[in-house]
Design a protein around this motif. Structure first.
Motif, PDB file in Angstrom:
ATOM      1  N   CYS A 206      11.834  11.630 -39.666  1.00 23.64           N
ATOM      2  CA  CYS A 206      10.420  11.934 -38.706  1.00 23.64           C
ATOM      3  C   CYS A 206       9.244  11.618 -39.162  1.00 23.64           C
ATOM      4  N   VAL A 207       8.766  12.444 -40.351  1.00 23.67           N
ATOM      5  CA  VAL A 207       8.216  12.961 -40.806  1.00 23.67           C
ATOM      6  C   VAL A 207       7.267  11.885 -41.368  1.00 23.67           C
ATOM      7  N   LEU A 208       7.901  10.601 -42.365  1.00 25.31           N
ATOM      8  CA  LEU A 208       8.080   9.701 -42.923  1.00 25.31           C
ATOM      9  C   LEU A 208       7.226   8.704 -41.777  1.00 25.31           C
ATOM     10  N   PHE A 209       8.560   8.687 -40.261  1.00 28.63           N
ATOM     11  CA  PHE A 209       8.386   7.948 -39.625  1.00 28.63           C
ATOM     12  C   PHE A 209       6.469   8.401 -38.938  1.00 28.63           C
ATOM     13  N   ILE A 210       6.515   9.576 -38.904  1.00 33.44           N
ATOM     14  CA  ILE A 210       4.965   9.490 -37.860  1.00 33.44           C
ATOM     15  C   ILE A 210       3.628   9.030 -39.192  1.00 33.44           C
ATOM     16  N   MET A 211       3.960   9.427 -40.644  1.00 37.28           N
ATOM     17  CA  MET A 211       3.202   9.446 -41.628  1.00 37.28           C
ATOM     18  C   MET A 211       2.812   7.273 -41.573  1.00 37.28           C
ATOM     19  N   VAL A 212       4.018   6.461 -41.776  1.00 39.14           N
ATOM     20  CA  VAL A 212       3.939   5.268 -41.426  1.00 39.14           C
ATOM     21  C   VAL A 212       3.084   4.820 -40.094  1.00 39.14           C
ATOM     22  N   ASP A 213       2.964   5.666 -39.057  1.00 42.89           N
ATOM     23  CA  ASP A 213       2.053   4.997 -37.949  1.00 42.89           C
ATOM     24  C   ASP A 213       0.475   5.574 -37.389  1.00 42.89           C
ATOM     25  N   LEU A 214       0.154   6.519 -38.700  1.00 44.01           N
ATOM     26  CA  LEU A 214      -1.064   6.695 -38.747  1.00 44.01           C
ATOM     27  C   LEU A 214      -1.667   5.739 -39.457  1.00 44.01           C
ATOM     28  N   GLY A 215      -3.057   5.884 -38.564  1.00 40.89           N
ATOM     29  CA  GLY A 215      -3.990   4.816 -38.939  1.00 40.89           C
ATOM     30  C   GLY A 215      -4.551   5.423 -40.041  1.00 40.89           C
ATOM     31  N   ARG A 216      -4.726   6.698 -40.615  1.00 42.81           N
ATOM     32  CA  ARG A 216      -5.552   6.908 -42.048  1.00 42.81           C
ATOM     33  C   ARG A 216      -4.126   8.222 -41.969  1.00 42.81           C
ATOM     34  N   PRO A 217      -3.706   7.649 -43.242  1.00 42.90           N
ATOM     35  CA  PRO A 217      -2.617   9.127 -43.299  1.00 42.90           C
ATOM     36  C   PRO A 217      -3.077   9.859 -44.043  1.00 42.90           C
ATOM     37  N   GLU A 218      -4.360   9.326 -45.259  1.00 44.48           N
ATOM     38  CA  GLU A 218      -5.151  10.479 -45.931  1.00 44.48           C
ATOM     39  C   GLU A 218      -5.663  11.137 -45.509  1.00 44.48           C
ATOM     40  N   ARG A 219      -6.019  11.379 -44.353  1.00 47.71           N
ATOM     41  CA  ARG A 219      -6.312  11.675 -43.514  1.00 47.71           C
ATOM     42  C   ARG A 219      -5.610  13.730 -42.639  1.00 47.71           C
ATOM     43  N   VAL A 220      -4.235  13.380 -43.480  1.00 48.89           N
ATOM     44  CA  VAL A 220      -2.958  14.181 -42.451  1.00 48.89           C
ATOM     45  C   VAL A 220      -3.156  15.157 -42.197  1.00 48.89           C
ATOM     46  N   TRP A 221      -3.988  16.051 -43.957  1.00 45.24           N
ATOM     47  CA  TRP A 221      -4.400  17.235 -43.620  1.00 45.24           C
ATOM     48  C   TRP A 221      -5.026  18.318 -42.528  1.00 45.24           C
ATOM     49  N   HIS A 222      -5.897  16.734 -42.069  1.00 40.91           N
ATOM     50  CA  HIS A 222      -7.002  17.107 -40.620  1.00 40.91           C
ATOM     51  C   HIS A 222      -6.243  18.036 -39.854  1.00 40.91           C
ATOM     52  N   ILE A 223      -4.757  17.986 -39.772  1.00 37.27           N
ATOM     53  CA  ILE A 223      -3.724  18.213 -37.961  1.00 37.27           C
ATOM     54  C   ILE A 223      -3.712  19.470 -38.735  1.00 37.27           C
ATOM     55  N   LEU A 224      -3.329  20.244 -40.346  1.00 40.78           N
ATOM     56  CA  LEU A 224      -2.870  21.830 -40.201  1.00 40.78           C
ATOM     57  C   LEU A 224      -3.610  22.479 -39.824  1.00 40.78           C
ATOM     58  N   PRO A 225      -3.149  23.740 -39.799  1.00 37.92           N
ATOM     59  CA  PRO A 225      -3.836  24.898 -39.607  1.00 37.92           C
ATOM     60  C   PRO A 225      -4.880  25.166 -40.764  1.00 37.92           C
ATOM     61  N   VAL A 226      -5.929  25.848 -40.459  1.00 42.98           N
ATOM     62  CA  VAL A 226      -7.092  26.484 -41.325  1.00 42.98           C
ATOM     63  C   VAL A 226      -7.453  25.382 -42.257  1.00 42.98           C
ATOM     64  N   ILE A 227      -6.511  24.990 -42.769  1.00 44.31           N
ATOM     65  CA  ILE A 227      -7.355  23.998 -43.205  1.00 44.31           C
ATOM     66  C   ILE A 227      -7.948  22.442 -43.365  1.00 44.31           C
ATOM     67  N   GLY A 228      -7.091  22.206 -42.346  1.00 37.14           N
ATOM     68  CA  GLY A 228      -7.859  21.195 -41.257  1.00 37.14           C
ATOM     69  C   GLY A 228      -8.254  21.929 -39.861  1.00 37.14           C
ATOM     70  N   LYS A 229      -8.082  20.825 -38.862  1.00 33.29           N
ATOM     71  CA  LYS A 229      -8.212  21.430 -37.845  1.00 33.29           C
ATOM     72  C   LYS A 229      -8.078  22.050 -36.610  1.00 33.29           C
ATOM     73  N   MET A 230      -6.214  22.137 -36.354  1.00 37.42           N
ATOM     74  CA  MET A 230      -5.405  21.812 -35.621  1.00 37.42           C
ATOM     75  C   MET A 230      -5.853  22.013 -33.874  1.00 37.42           C
ATOM     76  N   HIS A 231      -5.472  21.131 -33.460  1.00 35.97           N
ATOM     77  CA  HIS A 231      -5.498  21.582 -32.204  1.00 35.97           C
ATOM     78  C   HIS A 231      -4.684  22.154 -31.208  1.00 35.97           C
TER      79      HIS A 231
END
Lengths: 413, 214, 309
Positions: free
Chosen positions: A111-136
């Motif tokens: 599942c995680v891999l399918f989401i990763m290949v779907d992202l336009g900017r996979p290198e920015r995926v850390w933006h989704i994380l709490p604390v280090i990113g800006k999880m909504h």
């Protein structure tokens, strides 16, 4: 020299994974081939952008998200085994729970891999994380999904790994640790699928998804496809590893699939009735799926095939005679997997976008790059699961033992 | 530092700032400023706004250069001089003829129904006699095109900037191309010259271009 | 479709392409790890726009201006003008006037640096047949009409762009807060924070959001270098973009009208401050018959369609 033990143990596991028969190597080679072309396709997509897929602004999610949704269902289905095994202490199923949990973990990784290949900017995926990113959180359901999926992955990796670790050391696992996790994992499994359903469900712009029955349908169909996949895996494992999996467990699971399928078909019927009888403008996506819309019929044969598969499989699982006959049982399993894969994959994602919010119809059909990447991820999932089984079954069977703190006689392998 | 040198420095700075200010302005601004001549204040209903001069035909205005001393003729007929206008005339044509709007005595003025004479610069009062609701909308900026600043000086257009008074209906336009269909959007390798060009160049240049008349 | 697929297939298995793809792909993966250029690291670790202080924003603007210069050979002026206190932008579109000429579409492309290839348009003009059902599901809408002349007998037109909802579903669903509503009501995207998951596109009921499916390309001489960080600055492959009411023009004192308002040959487009009782947009709302698209979804757009006559 206790501190060396983990390394020794690691090499034991590695040795177990690396060595194998001709069929094992052939299988690994076969999977690696598809993984490699998948990687090549992904590199091409990374280089040119998602323009290499058939997704466009009109249909902005496609095959990747369809596979993601299906696999969340497979992962959630592990609960189906956990509940009777631990709560009711149903012995035959308890023994095979391990494979279910590993399958769940593998499915989540996919599942995680399918989401990763779907992202336009996979290198920015850390933006989704709490604390280090800006999880909504809690507004975005995707943020919820990140939390529940990763939590579920952790639980489903921890339980089998912990259990087997203990077993490898020749000890019984501590129920004090396992039990709360198992109890949590039951609602958690339901939650991953509910959250994924809510992810679609919460969008009033897409009437096809914006139906309250969506989450129950998700769970019902997951309880069909997941266990069906497991039944096939059990039989393979039993054959290859000479493992003692009782027929009783298999037939019991098959029976449960029949009930789940009954609920699934009923919920589908409820949705079908509501849309067609009320005949509002929100009927359009359903009409597109089953009868075609304004001369666009791409998914029509698939959807009817899916319905036919599900109905046939329901009958085969329901009748004790066909259920307990391995040919018809396996046929039913394949039908269920295919039926749900269509219904909950492309049959769910695409009609959310057809007709589009501005009434446009763009018939989406995945490109070669999308298909190749998808096959690659499936192959990778199969590889991960194969490797899990390769070293876990010997531990489970007592053939592979670790060096422990307390000096022990080395095992016989 | 001597006074002379300070003065030179000061002037130099002024020139520098002036150049900077001009450079920072949007390209359309200058054009609008020179075009804007009429600023309404007489009518208390009207907000402060700027209207460019009417698009009078070259060599025709002032009308008095020919009509001075000519006997006004109110009869509906084929005109011998303004032939195009009389042939194409289509503005409530059963009810109206030249002198209903053009003043017979001072030909450089327009005449309202009340007998009041107005200049060509404020022709909207003439149009507003019949098109009252549209005139009302126009005054508040709802009818017609406006440019300039949403929170500052606005540039209006007179009715006649967009509607030719003798046949006011808008002429059709050629539409710009539709978007590409999704299955025609593909990865392509293009050199810089091959990148498709936008059918609209500079926006401020095109402000007046589409006010269609024939 | 089918034919296109086959073409991709044959191209896909050409070895040269795969190898090249592998090289570039690996290179793009390796950038944050292997590159000696510090600005690449800065770009990778750039903070969320609203979490940066003034100095950090300044540093980012400097870096971006350098990046753009390197990429396009043109000096960009990237503004970060904040919302003017006491403004809430609203838009009016007179359906009785629109003739469907699509001037607005291309003025927008020009002003806002949309990619020319792959093509991106922020404004969609829909054509409807008079007397047919139209407004709710827009199922009868025709987007690709192209007659010799407009307006056509028996049809009417409705341009659709971002409706700048007061209650924007796209903002709600964004998992990284890469899109938000500014104090003056404009919904903006931070192109350096968007991860390209396209959840917002699924959530938008107006088809207003666009994704950069490929590397956006614009001829050098057509670049508009007068840009805003949250608006028309050049975008990246793999991020979402949308109409911002020309934030780079409208946020000013005085502030210009959006490009689509300025270009419209029939004056069908109106723009102003909803909080100013004397603005033309307020006059329209108070005196004309206005409606908003898909009001049943309670998105509360600040984009008002009206019929002047």
């Amino acid at each position: 020299m206790f501190f060396l033990n983990p390394f020794i143990n690691f090499f034991r596991v590695l040795k177990q994974v690396v060595k194998g028969g001709t069929w094992y190597y052939a299988w690994i080679g076969f999977l690696s081939f598809f993984i490699l072309i998948g990687v090549a396709a992904y590199l091409k997509q990374l280089n040119h952008g998602l323009i290499e897929t058939a997704m466009r602004d009109q249909v902005s999610w496609g095959f990747y998200i369809a596979n993601f949704t299906f696999l969340v269902g497979v992962a959630a289905a592990a609960v189906y085994l956990v509940v009777p095994a631990y709560v009711y202490n149903f012995k035959p199923i308890k023994e095979v729970v391990l494979f279910g949990e590993l399958l769940a973990a593998t499915a989540i990784i996919m599942c995680v891999l399918f989401i990763m290949v779907d992202l336009g900017r996979p290198e920015r995926v850390w933006h989704i994380l709490p604390v280090i990113g800006k999880m909504h959180f809690p507004a975005s359901l995707l943020a919820w999904d990140v939390l529940v999926l990763n939590g579920y992955l952790a639980i489903n990796l921890f339980i089998p790994f912990y259990g087997l670790y203990k077993l490898a050391h020749g000890k019984e696992y501590n129920m004090q640790i396992i039990k709360p996790l198992i109890i949590i994992s039951i609602p958690w499994a339901i939650s991953i699928h509910t959250v994924t359903a809510f992810l679609y469900n919460g969008l009033p712009s897409r009437p096809f998804w914006n139906a309250a029955v969506l989450a129950p349908r998700f769970i019902a169909s997951a309880l069909c496809s997941g266990p069906a996949l497991m039944l096939i895996i059990f039989q393979l494992v039993r054959k290859i590893y000479k493992l003692d999996i009782e027929n009783k467990a298999i037939f019991k699971i098959a029976e449960l699939i029949a009930y789940a399928m009954a609920v699934n078909l009923f919920l589908f019927m409820a949705e079908f009735f509501k849309e067609f009888y009320s005949n509002s403008i929100h009927l359009a996506p359903m009409k597109y799926l089953y009868f075609g819309l304004h001369g666009h019929y791409n998914l029509v044969p698939w959807m009817w095939a899916s319905l036919f598969f599900n109905l046939t499989a329901f009958v085969l699982f329901l009748l004790p005679k066909t259920r307990e006959h391995f040919f018809s049982l396996n046929l039913a399993c394949v039908l269920v997997i295919a039926g749900v894969y269509i219904e909950k994959g492309m049959g769910l994602v695409v009609p959310g976008f057809i007709p589009g919010t501005l009434g446009e119809i763009y018939e989406y059909s995945p490109t070669m790059v999308e298909r190749t990447i998808t096959v690659g991820i499936w192959a990778l999932g199969a590889l991960i699961y194969t490797i899990f089984l390769k070293f876990m079954i010997p531990i489970y069977k007592g053939e592979l033992r670790f060096v422990s703190r307390v000096k022990e006689q080395p095992d016989q392998t | 530092m001597t006074y002379a040198r300070r003065l030179v420095l000061l002037i130099g700075l002024c020139v520098l700032f002036a150049t900077l200010a001009v450079n920072n302005a949007y390209p359309g601004e200058e054009q609008e400023q020179t075009a804007a001549t009429t600023r309404r204040k007489a009518d208390p209903d009207m907000p402060k706004y700027v209207v460019p001069p009417p698009p009078l035909s070259e060599g025709i205005f002032p009308c008095s250069q020919c009509h001075e001393g000519m006997e006004p003729n109110p009869t509906r007929r084929e005109l011998t001089f303004h032939t195009e206008i009389s042939k194409g005339f289509n503005h409530a044509k059963e009810q109206r003829w030249c002198l209903d709007c053009h003043n017979p005595d001072d030909r450089d003025k327009l005449r309202l129904a009340s007998g009041k004479l107005i200049s060509f610069e404020e022709s909207e009062y003439l149009c507003g006699q019949c098109h009252g609701t549209i005139f009302r909308d126009w005054k508040v900026g709802v009818h017609g095109k406006r440019t300039g600043y949403w929170n500052g000086r606005k540039v209006y257009r007179l009715c006649v900037h967009c509607h030719y008074p003798h046949w006011p209906k808008f002429q059709p336009l050629k539409p710009l191309p539709p978007p590409l269909k999704p299955d025609h959007i593909k990865y392509r390798k293009l050199s810089d010259d091959e990148i498709p060009r936008n059918p609209i160049g500079d926006i401020s240049e095109t402000v007046y271009k589409y006010e269609k008349r024939r | 479709m089918k034919r296109e697929d086959k073409k991709t297939e044959s191209r896909f298995f050409s070895r040269r392409d795969v190898l090249k793809g592998a090289f570039y792909g690996l290179a793009s993966l390796a950038i944050p790890i292997g590159s000696a250029d510090a600005s690449v690291w800065d770009a990778f670790f750039q903070k969320h726009f609203r979490e940066m202080n003034k100095d950090e924003v300044g540093a980012v603007i400097d870096r971006l201006e350098k990046e753009y210069y390197k990429k396009f050979g043109k000096k960009f002026d990237i503004k970060t003008t904040e919302a003017i206190p006491g403004t809430l932008f609203g838009y009016g579109l007179d359906l009785s006037r629109c003739i469907g000429c699509r001037r607005c579409v291309y003025a927008c492309v020009r002003e806002n640096n949309q990619s020319r290839d792959p093509q991106i348009h922020w404004i969609t003009v829909l054509r409807f047949k008079q007397g047919k059902k139209w407004v709710n599901d827009l199922e009868e809408a025709e987007k690709y009409y192209y007659p010799g002349e407009v307006p056509e007998e028996g049809y009417f037109y409705m341009p659709v762009q971002c409706q700048q909802c007061e209650n924007p579903p796209c903002v709600k669903v964004c998992p990284t807060q890469a899109t938000w509503k500014e104090p003056d009501g404009i919904v903006v995207v931070d192109y350096n924070w968007c991860i390209g998951c396209r959840y917002c596109m699924a959530a938008c009921p107006y088809g207003a959001r666009r994704f950069n499916w490929g590397e956006p390309r614009i001829a050098r001489e057509e670049l508009n270098t007068n840009v805003h960080y949250l608006g028309n600055r050049p975008r990246y492959k793999g991020v979402v973009e949308k109409c911002t009411f020309c934030i780079q023009r409208t946020r000013g004192n005085p502030g210009r009208y959006p490009a689509c308002v300025e270009i419209c040959p029939v004056g069908a487009r109106k723009f102003g401050n909803l909080l100013d009782p004397k603005s033309e947009i307020r006059y329209i709302i108070e005196n004309k018959r206005v409606f908003r698209l898909k009001e049943d979804l309670n998105t509360q757009p600040k984009f008002f369609y009206f019929f002047a006559t």
